[in-house]
Scaffold this motif. Structure first.
Motif, PDB file in Angstrom:
ATOM      1  N   LEU A   1       0.828  -1.046   0.052  1.00  0.00           N
ATOM      2  CA  LEU A   1      -0.014   0.106  -0.108  1.00  0.00           C
ATOM      3  C   LEU A   1       0.828   1.355  -0.038  1.00  0.00           C
ATOM      4  N   ARG A   2       1.819   0.933   0.644  1.00  0.00           N
ATOM      5  CA  ARG A   2       2.850   2.240   0.778  1.00  0.00           C
ATOM      6  C   ARG A   2       3.442   2.651  -0.566  1.00  0.00           C
ATOM      7  N   LYS A   3       3.850   1.709  -1.295  1.00  0.00           N
ATOM      8  CA  LYS A   3       4.304   1.645  -2.462  1.00  0.00           C
ATOM      9  C   LYS A   3       3.391   2.500  -3.567  1.00  0.00           C
ATOM     10  N   LEU A   4       2.196   2.098  -3.511  1.00  0.00           N
ATOM     11  CA  LEU A   4       1.230   2.453  -4.377  1.00  0.00           C
ATOM     12  C   LEU A   4       0.679   3.831  -4.084  1.00  0.00           C
ATOM     13  N   VAL A   5       0.519   4.151  -2.685  1.00  0.00           N
ATOM     14  CA  VAL A   5      -0.080   5.562  -2.297  1.00  0.00           C
ATOM     15  C   VAL A   5       1.216   6.544  -2.457  1.00  0.00           C
ATOM     16  N   GLY A   6       2.312   6.160  -1.993  1.00  0.00           N
ATOM     17  CA  GLY A   6       3.705   7.078  -2.307  1.00  0.00           C
ATOM     18  C   GLY A   6       3.831   7.424  -3.660  1.00  0.00           C
ATOM     19  N   ALA A   7       3.244   6.707  -4.656  1.00  0.00           N
ATOM     20  CA  ALA A   7       3.375   7.141  -5.975  1.00  0.00           C
ATOM     21  C   ALA A   7       2.820   8.139  -6.324  1.00  0.00           C
ATOM     22  N   ALA A   8       1.703   8.476  -5.702  1.00  0.00           N
ATOM     23  CA  ALA A   8       0.712   9.584  -5.784  1.00  0.00           C
ATOM     24  C   ALA A   8       1.237  10.784  -5.404  1.00  0.00           C
ATOM     25  N   PHE A   9       2.250  10.670  -4.405  1.00  0.00           N
ATOM     26  CA  PHE A   9       2.722  11.664  -3.734  1.00  0.00           C
ATOM     27  C   PHE A   9       4.155  12.216  -4.112  1.00  0.00           C
ATOM     28  N   LEU A  10       4.476  11.903  -5.435  1.00  0.00           N
ATOM     29  CA  LEU A  10       5.905  12.295  -5.920  1.00  0.00           C
ATOM     30  C   LEU A  10       5.972  13.756  -5.837  1.00  0.00           C
ATOM     31  N   PRO A  11       7.234  14.077  -5.771  1.00  0.00           N
ATOM     32  CA  PRO A  11       7.549  15.574  -5.668  1.00  0.00           C
ATOM     33  C   PRO A  11       6.896  16.261  -6.643  1.00  0.00           C
TER      34      PRO A  11
ATOM     35  N   LEU B   1      -2.984  17.040 -10.774  1.00  0.00           N
ATOM     36  CA  LEU B   1      -3.133  17.354  -9.578  1.00  0.00           C
ATOM     37  C   LEU B   1      -4.060  16.410  -8.890  1.00  0.00           C
ATOM     38  N   ASP B   2      -4.644  15.487  -9.417  1.00  0.00           N
ATOM     39  CA  ASP B   2      -5.774  14.458  -8.915  1.00  0.00           C
ATOM     40  C   ASP B   2      -4.884  13.122  -8.398  1.00  0.00           C
ATOM     41  N   LEU B   3      -4.635  13.124  -7.007  1.00  0.00           N
ATOM     42  CA  LEU B   3      -3.884  12.077  -6.386  1.00  0.00           C
ATOM     43  C   LEU B   3      -4.618  10.804  -6.431  1.00  0.00           C
ATOM     44  N   LEU B   4      -6.047  11.110  -6.220  1.00  0.00           N
ATOM     45  CA  LEU B   4      -6.970   9.784  -6.046  1.00  0.00           C
ATOM     46  C   LEU B   4      -7.051   9.276  -7.276  1.00  0.00           C
ATOM     47  N   GLY B   5      -7.101  10.074  -8.324  1.00  0.00           N
ATOM     48  CA  GLY B   5      -7.193   9.643  -9.837  1.00  0.00           C
ATOM     49  C   GLY B   5      -6.125   8.799 -10.029  1.00  0.00           C
ATOM     50  N   ALA B   6      -4.582   9.161  -9.880  1.00  0.00           N
ATOM     51  CA  ALA B   6      -3.789   8.537 -10.161  1.00  0.00           C
ATOM     52  C   ALA B   6      -3.497   7.268  -9.360  1.00  0.00           C
ATOM     53  N   LEU B   7      -4.178   6.886  -8.083  1.00  0.00           N
ATOM     54  CA  LEU B   7      -4.200   5.777  -7.451  1.00  0.00           C
ATOM     55  C   LEU B   7      -5.029   4.794  -8.179  1.00  0.00           C
ATOM     56  N   ALA B   8      -6.277   5.231  -8.774  1.00  0.00           N
ATOM     57  CA  ALA B   8      -7.301   4.558  -9.277  1.00  0.00           C
ATOM     58  C   ALA B   8      -6.721   3.921 -10.662  1.00  0.00           C
ATOM     59  N   HIS B   9      -5.812   4.836 -11.313  1.00  0.00           N
ATOM     60  CA  HIS B   9      -5.408   4.549 -12.621  1.00  0.00           C
ATOM     61  C   HIS B   9      -4.188   3.909 -12.651  1.00  0.00           C
TER      62      HIS B   9
END
Length: 395
Positions: free
Chosen positions: A98-108, A204-212
Motif C-alpha cells: 500500500l505504501r508503494k502505491l500511495v507513495g507514487a501519488a505523492f511524487l515531488p 493534481l488528482d492524486l486519487l485519480g492517479a491511484l485509481a489508474h
C-alpha cells in the motif's frame, strides 16, 4: 491486563490531569520524569501504555513487535468498518504494498504542482477578510484552504459537488461532526471512486492517479479507505499545523517579528512549529504482538501502546530548552510526522501548505493579536490530534 511485574504506578497529580486537554505539556513533563511508561486499564478490560520519552517513542515507532491489527486487543472496538483498509492500519507485507502505491501519488512533481493552487486559494481567502474587523484563522482561513486542497487531491468532479455533498465534506472535517456523517460519507466516497475508475486523472488528482495505477492496483475498498484517510487525517493535520503554529507565534511576538523580518527562517520555522505544538499529539494505533520490556515493566501481548509524540517533541533530554519557541532551531529531529515505516506519506504536502499559509498570513495580518482571552480558546477533545476549534484574531 497489566503485568504483575509492573512497578508501583505513580498517581498523576489531579491538576495536571485536569488541564491536559488545554495544555498537555506540564502533564507530559511529569510523565517523562515520573512514569515514562504509564499503564492505564480501560473499561473494556484492555491496557493502554503511555510512552512519553523521545528515545522510547523513536525506537517504538519502528519496532516490528508493535502491530496495527486491532483484533489483537481483547475487548477493543476499532473505527468504522470500511474505512480502515489503508496503509496507516496495515502491517507488513501489506503495508509495503500500500505504501508503494500511495507513495507514487505523492511524487515531488505532483506536490510541487499544487503550490499555485495553495497560494492562490490562500490569497483569495485573505482578500475576503478584514483583519481589522477580526477574523477566525480556523473558520475563515485554515478550514476552507485545506478543504479546497483536499477536494482537488480527491479530484471531486463537478457532478458530485452539490450543496449537500459540500456540507457533508465540510462537516466531516470537523471532529465533533465526523461520527454523524460516516454512513453518508461512505456512500459519497464509493461514488467518487467509481468516477475515478471511469475518468482520466489530472496532474493534481492524486486519487485519480491511484485509481489508474498500472500493474498492482488498489482494490475498491482500499481506494475508499485511502480517500477517507486523505480527507480526515491529511486535512486535520494541516489545519492543526496552521492553527497551533499561529497561536504559538501570537504567544511569542518576538519570534513572529523575526520570521517576518527574516523570511529565510521559514524552513526551520515550520519545523519548529511542528515540534513546539505538534498537530498530532499521539501516534496512530499500535498494539504489542509480543511482550516488550520497558523501564522495568512488561508490556504484554494485546496491550495497546500509545506513543506520545507531543511529549517526545518537548523532551529536555533531546531538545535544549524544549519549552522555548526557537524558529532557528537546527537540527530539529522532531517526530511530528512519525518515523520508521509509517512516516507520514503526506509530510511534504503539509510542509508546503504550512509554509505558504504562514508566509501569506504574516504578509497580510500586519501586527496580529488574539481577539479573545487565551483561556477562552477551545481545543477539540481528541486523543490523537491536537487542534483549536477557533482562533479569533484582529490586526
Amino acid at each position: 491486563m497489566v503485568d504483575a511485574r509492573v512497578l508501583a504506578v505513580p498517581v498523576v497529580p489531579r491538576q495536571l490531569s485536569a488541564q491536559r486537554g488545554r495544555d498537555p505539556y506540564p502533564y507530559f513533563g511529569w510523565l517523562r520524569a515520573n512514569a515514562p511508561a504509564l499503564p492505564e486499564l480501560r473499561a473494556g478490560g484492555y491496557t493502554v501504555w503511555y510512552v512519553s520519552r523521545y528515545e522510547d517513542v523513536l525506537s517504538l515507532l519502528a519496532d516490528q513487535r508493535l502491530s496495527k491489527n486491532p483484533d489483537l486487543v481483547p475487548g477493543y472496538v476499532s473505527g468504522p468498518l470500511g474505512a480502515n483498509r489503508h496503509l496507516v492500519h496495515a502491517d507488513p507485507p501489506e503495508h509495503a504494498r500500500l505504501r508503494k502505491l500511495v507513495g507514487a501519488a505523492f511524487l515531488p512533481r505532483r506536490i510541487a504542482a499544487l503550490e499555485p493552487l495553495i497560494a492562490g486559494t490562500a490569497r483569495q481567502l485573505l482578500d475576503r477578510a478584514d483583519p481589522a474587523q477580526g477574523m477566525d484563522l480556523i473558520e475563515d482561513f485554515a478550514l476552507p484552504l485545506t478543504f479546497t486542497l483536499i477536494c482537488t487531491i480527491l479530484g471531486v468532479p463537478e457532478q458530485l459537488i452539490t450543496p449537500a455533498t459540500r456540507q457533508l465534506l465540510a462537516d466531516t472535517m470537523v471532529p465533533s461532526h465526523a461520527s454523524d456523517t460516516r454512513e453518508q460519507l461512505q456512500v459519497f466516497l464509493r461514488q467518487l471512486v467509481a468516477c475515478k475508475r471511469l475518468g482520466a486523472a489530472t496532474e493534481l488528482d492524486l486519487l485519480g492517479a491511484l485509481a489508474h495505477a498500472r500493474g498492482d492496483r488498489l482494490t475498491e475498498e482500499e481506494l475508499v479507505s485511502t480517500a477517507y484517510l486523505l480527507l480526515l487525517v491529511g486535512h486535520d493535520t494541516t489545519v492543526n499545523l496552521i492553527g497551533n503554529g499561529m497561536l504559538a507565534l501570537l504567544r511569542n511576538p518576538e519570534q513572529l517579528r523575526r520570521l517576518r523580518e527574516e523570511p529565510e527562517l521559514m524552513r526551520t520555522g515550520v519545523e519548529e512549529l511542528l515540534r513546539y505544538d505538534s498537530p498530532v499529539r499521539n501516534a496512530t494505533f499500535r498494539v504489542a504482538a509480543e511482550p516488550i520490556s520497558l523501564h522495568g515493566n512488561t508490556i504484554q501481548s494485546g496491550d495497546i501502546v500509545s506513543l506520545l509524540i507531543g511529549s517526545a517533541n518537548r523532551d529536555e533530554a533531546r531538545f535544549p530548552e524544549p519549552d522555548v519557541l526557537d524558529l532557528a532551531r537546527d537540527p530539529n529531529e522532531h517526530l511530528a510526522f512519525g518515523r520508521g515505516p509509517h512516516f507520514c506519506v503526506g509530510a511534504a504536502l503539509a510542509r508546503l501548505e504550512g509554509g505558504i499559509a504562514f508566509r501569506l498570513l504574516l504578509d497580510r495580518l500586519g501586527d496580529p493579536r488574539l481577539a479573545v482571552p487565551e483561556d477562552a480558546l477551545r481545543w477539540h477533545p481528541c486523543r490523537v490530534m491536537r487542534g483549536l476549534v477557533s482562533l479569533p484574531v484582529t490586526a
